[in-house]
Design a protein around this motif. Structure first.
Motif, PDB file in Angstrom:
ATOM      1  N   LEU A   1      -6.250   8.319  19.041  1.00 12.43           N
ATOM      2  CA  LEU A   1      -6.754   8.350  17.676  1.00 12.43           C
ATOM      3  C   LEU A   1      -7.962   7.453  17.452  1.00 12.43           C
ATOM      4  O   LEU A   1      -8.743   7.685  16.521  1.00 12.43           O
ATOM      5  N   GLY A   2      -8.084   6.432  18.260  1.00 11.81           N
ATOM      6  CA  GLY A   2      -9.175   5.486  18.068  1.00 11.81           C
ATOM      7  C   GLY A   2      -8.744   4.287  17.237  1.00 11.81           C
ATOM      8  O   GLY A   2      -7.839   4.363  16.412  1.00 11.81           O
ATOM      9  N   GLU A   3      -9.418   3.166  17.451  1.00  9.67           N
ATOM     10  CA  GLU A   3      -9.045   1.924  16.774  1.00  9.67           C
ATOM     11  C   GLU A   3      -9.295   2.000  15.273  1.00  9.67           C
ATOM     12  O   GLU A   3      -8.530   1.466  14.469  1.00  9.67           O
ATOM     13  N   GLY A   4     -10.367   2.674  14.870  1.00 13.33           N
ATOM     14  CA  GLY A   4     -10.678   2.766  13.444  1.00 13.33           C
ATOM     15  C   GLY A   4      -9.611   3.504  12.666  1.00 13.33           C
ATOM     16  O   GLY A   4      -9.257   3.114  11.537  1.00 13.33           O
ATOM     17  N   THR A   5      -9.074   4.586  13.240  1.00 15.10           N
ATOM     18  CA  THR A   5      -8.002   5.329  12.559  1.00 15.10           C
ATOM     19  C   THR A   5      -6.754   4.476  12.434  1.00 15.10           C
ATOM     20  O   THR A   5      -6.100   4.466  11.383  1.00 15.10           O
ATOM     21  N   LEU A   6      -6.404   3.760  13.491  1.00 12.79           N
ATOM     22  CA  LEU A   6      -5.224   2.895  13.435  1.00 12.79           C
ATOM     23  C   LEU A   6      -5.385   1.812  12.378  1.00 12.79           C
ATOM     24  O   LEU A   6      -4.401   1.428  11.726  1.00 12.79           O
ATOM     25  N   ALA A   7      -6.590   1.319  12.211  1.00 12.51           N
ATOM     26  CA  ALA A   7      -6.811   0.257  11.226  1.00 12.51           C
ATOM     27  C   ALA A   7      -6.429   0.718   9.827  1.00 12.51           C
ATOM     28  O   ALA A   7      -5.979  -0.075   9.002  1.00 12.51           O
ATOM     29  N   GLY A   8      -6.586   2.014   9.534  1.00 13.44           N
ATOM     30  CA  GLY A   8      -6.227   2.512   8.213  1.00 13.44           C
ATOM     31  C   GLY A   8      -4.740   2.487   7.941  1.00 13.44           C
ATOM     32  O   GLY A   8      -4.313   2.574   6.779  1.00 13.44           O
ATOM     33  N   ALA A   9      -3.921   2.366   8.988  1.00 12.32           N
ATOM     34  CA  ALA A   9      -2.470   2.341   8.802  1.00 12.32           C
ATOM     35  C   ALA A   9      -1.934   0.950   8.508  1.00 12.32           C
ATOM     36  O   ALA A   9      -0.800   0.816   8.036  1.00 12.32           O
ATOM     37  N   VAL A  10      -2.747  -0.076   8.780  1.00 13.87           N
ATOM     38  CA  VAL A  10      -2.256  -1.451   8.631  1.00 13.87           C
ATOM     39  C   VAL A  10      -1.744  -1.743   7.212  1.00 13.87           C
ATOM     40  O   VAL A  10      -0.639  -2.278   7.049  1.00 13.87           O
ATOM     41  N   PRO A  11      -2.494  -1.403   6.156  1.00 10.60           N
ATOM     42  CA  PRO A  11      -1.980  -1.714   4.813  1.00 10.60           C
ATOM     43  C   PRO A  11      -0.724  -0.940   4.440  1.00 10.60           C
ATOM     44  O   PRO A  11      -0.008  -1.319   3.511  1.00 10.60           O
ATOM     45  N   LEU A  12      -0.442   0.174   5.143  1.00  7.76           N
ATOM     46  CA  LEU A  12       0.727   1.002   4.816  1.00  7.76           C
ATOM     47  C   LEU A  12       1.954   0.644   5.641  1.00  7.76           C
ATOM     48  O   LEU A  12       3.012   1.267   5.475  1.00  7.76           O
ATOM     49  N   LEU A  13       1.827  -0.330   6.529  1.00 10.43           N
ATOM     50  CA  LEU A  13       2.979  -0.727   7.345  1.00 10.43           C
ATOM     51  C   LEU A  13       3.878  -1.644   6.529  1.00 10.43           C
ATOM     52  O   LEU A  13       3.944  -2.852   6.730  1.00 10.43           O
TER      53      LEU A  13
END
Length: 533
Positions: A171-183
């Motif tokens: 997915l790439g690091e940028g896509t994963l970064a978008g999940a951080v606030p939703l964890l």
């Protein structure tokens, strides 16, 4: 199969999620059977069209008016939950993330990417199943929640490090970064939240792994909740408080109280009432071997003055103090035992003071001799004691009583032993208990003097101890009704006029019960915000 039972199963929970969450809840809360059939069919066709590997939907039909059928191509395989750890290879994980990438590219939100929604076929390829909760044309928030859900699902099987590493490759690091606030737990499915509750460090570890890949991203959580359950509790408590307070205050002639009272004595009573919160804090700290901050402990006792508006007085302090100790790092068992030890010592001191002051008052003041127990009461108590002794001769009754007492005092006695080993704790606990009683007695005496009354201090002590005992036993919030009646009657018996006794009791309750409500609510809200209770 879709049927009416499936539609209604968990309906209340889904409605609760729909109302509580801003945009992360499933929209399946209120949906007809026909609508559910159409929605699942559309999602299945959309997934297949987007190139997501999924069992092909072969046919659909309604079965009467109570059920519907969806026939899927049968794919032999096992859910990810049932795949042995040794068979979960990096290639398999990357295949999982490729299916998610196709879902997200087509803006399809699955909404339930748990272990049983990921099918590992006998051919070793991954398929996404169970699209009943999904939606098409999903927004960014729903897609990011799907990513957070699948990250957590995979991390529960292979650990956060491997889950994040495999996802980043696809997915790439940028896509994963978008999940951080939703964890956050509220964004996850019900079963996943239960699993994460067993491992409280899992979500922080996932965030940590992503932040190592992308340190510069903003990691502030997105607020998904419209409100929290404790907000509802505060609203209910305030409503109940208003319902109780308004009728009580409407029966008080405030102009008369203000005109007749000597406010010098009222100020003394207010100071004494304020000192009781410090005393209650010292009392609790004295029976907890672990260190507690004095200021915050005083705030907890002040918050109890708000909570007792909606709970009996005997329950409020125990529940709130136990919660506070647990939040302060004391394990649940020792927390309950510490509060129980303080309550036990308070009861013993209360009874001892009542006996001592009752004896002094009854032997020196004819007017208050009637407060002493009558011969009938003594005979009844002795009769009950004899009956209890006879009952204890029965082995079954004796075993039952022994088991209950053992459960009640098994943790209290060791905590008392820990406290007894520290002279400072003994002084703090016993001193706080005595200071608590002294503060209330001084307050009641000042209220009596504020309206021109005068009683021996020992008589005032007996009156308060008696009224407080009745208030603690009463099932009404804060002992409403029982305390006022008992104190007024006892003061009248002690020699005050009915008007003076009533006015003094009303002022006493105003200082000790009603005035602390607003500061107590502020303390309660502050402690909740700081997660101290």
């Amino acid at each position: 199969m879709l049927d009416r039972d499936q539609q209604t199963a968990g309906l209340l929970y889904r409605v609760w999620r729909l109302v509580r969450l801003r945009g992360g809840s499933t929209r399946r809360a209120l949906r007809s059977l026909r609508r559910s059939l159409e929605q699942e069919s559309l999602m299945a066709y959309a997934m297949e069209s987007a190139g997501v590997r999924t069992p092909r939907l072969v046919a659909t039909c309604e079965v009467g008016t109570e059920a519907a059928l969806l026939a899927y191509e049968h794919v032999p395989g096992r859910p990810l939950d049932e795949v042995p750890d040794a068979e979960i290879t990096d290639e398999l994980l990357e295949d999982v993330w490729r299916q998610l990438r196709r879902l997200q590219a087509a803006r399809l939100a699955h909404r339930r990417l748990e272990g049983d929604a990921i099918l590992v076929g006998d051919d070793g390829r991954v398929r996404v199943v169970d699209p009943r909760s999904g939606e098409i044309a999903a927004g960014d928030l729903a897609l990011r929640i799907d990513l957070a859900q699948l990250l957590t699902t995979v991390a529960l099987r292979v650990g956060p490090e491997r889950a994040v590493r495999s996802a980043a490759r696809v997915l790439g690091e940028g896509t994963l970064a978008g999940a951080v606030p939703l964890l956050q737990r509220v964004a996850l499915s019900r079963s996943t939240r239960a699993a994460v509750r067993q491992d409280r460090e899992l979500l922080p570890r996932i965030r940590e792994q992503i932040l190592r890949l992308k340190p510069e991203i903003e990691a502030a959580p997105v607020r998904l909740e419209r409100f929290r359950p404790r907000t509802i509790l505060s609203i209910v408590a305030l409503t109940a408080a208003a319902y109780i307070v308004v009728p009580q205050l409407s029966s008080v002639n405030l102009p008369t109280l203000i005109a007749q009272a000597e406010w010098w004595w009222a100020a003394v009573g207010l100071a004494a009432a304020a000192a009781t919160y410090l005393a209650a804090a010292l009392m609790l700290m004295g029976f907890v071997p672990e260190p507690l901050p004095l200021g915050r402990t005083v705030l907890v006792q002040l918050a109890a003055s708000f909570v007792k508006l909606v709970a009996p007085a005997a329950v409020t302090g125990v529940a709130l103090n136990t919660r506070y100790l647990q939040r302060s790092g004391v394990r649940p068992g020792p927390a309950v035992a510490s509060v129980g030890a303080s309550q036990l010592m308070g009861l013993a001191v209360h009874i001892l003071l009542l006996i001592v002051f009752g004896f002094i008052t009854g032997s020196t003041n004819n007017a208050t001799r009637d407060l002493a127990p009558s011969r009938t009461v003594v005979i009844v108590l002795l009769g009950l004691a004899v009956l209890a002794g006879i009952a204890l001769t029965i082995p079954r009754v004796r075993r039952f009583v022994a088991a209950r007492l053992r459960a009640m005092f098994s943790g209290v006695v060791p905590r008392l032993v820990d406290v007894l080993q520290s002279p400072r704790k003994i002084v703090q606990g016993v001193g706080g208990t005595l200071l608590l009683t002294v503060g209330f007695v001084v307050c009641l005496d000042a209220c009596v003097r504020a309206f021109g009354g005068s009683l021996p201090w020992t008589a005032v002590a007996v009156v308060f101890l008696t009224g407080n005992a009745l208030g603690s036993a009463a099932p009404t919030p804060g002992g409403l009704g029982a305390v006022e009646g008992a104190l007024t009657l006892a003061l009248t018996i002690s020699g005050l006029t009915a008007d003076t006794a009533t006015s003094a009791v009303l002022l006493f309750r105003l200082l000790t019960f009603w005035l602390p409500v607003l500061p107590g609510w502020a303390a309660f809200a502050y402690l909740q915000r700081k997660e101290a209770i």
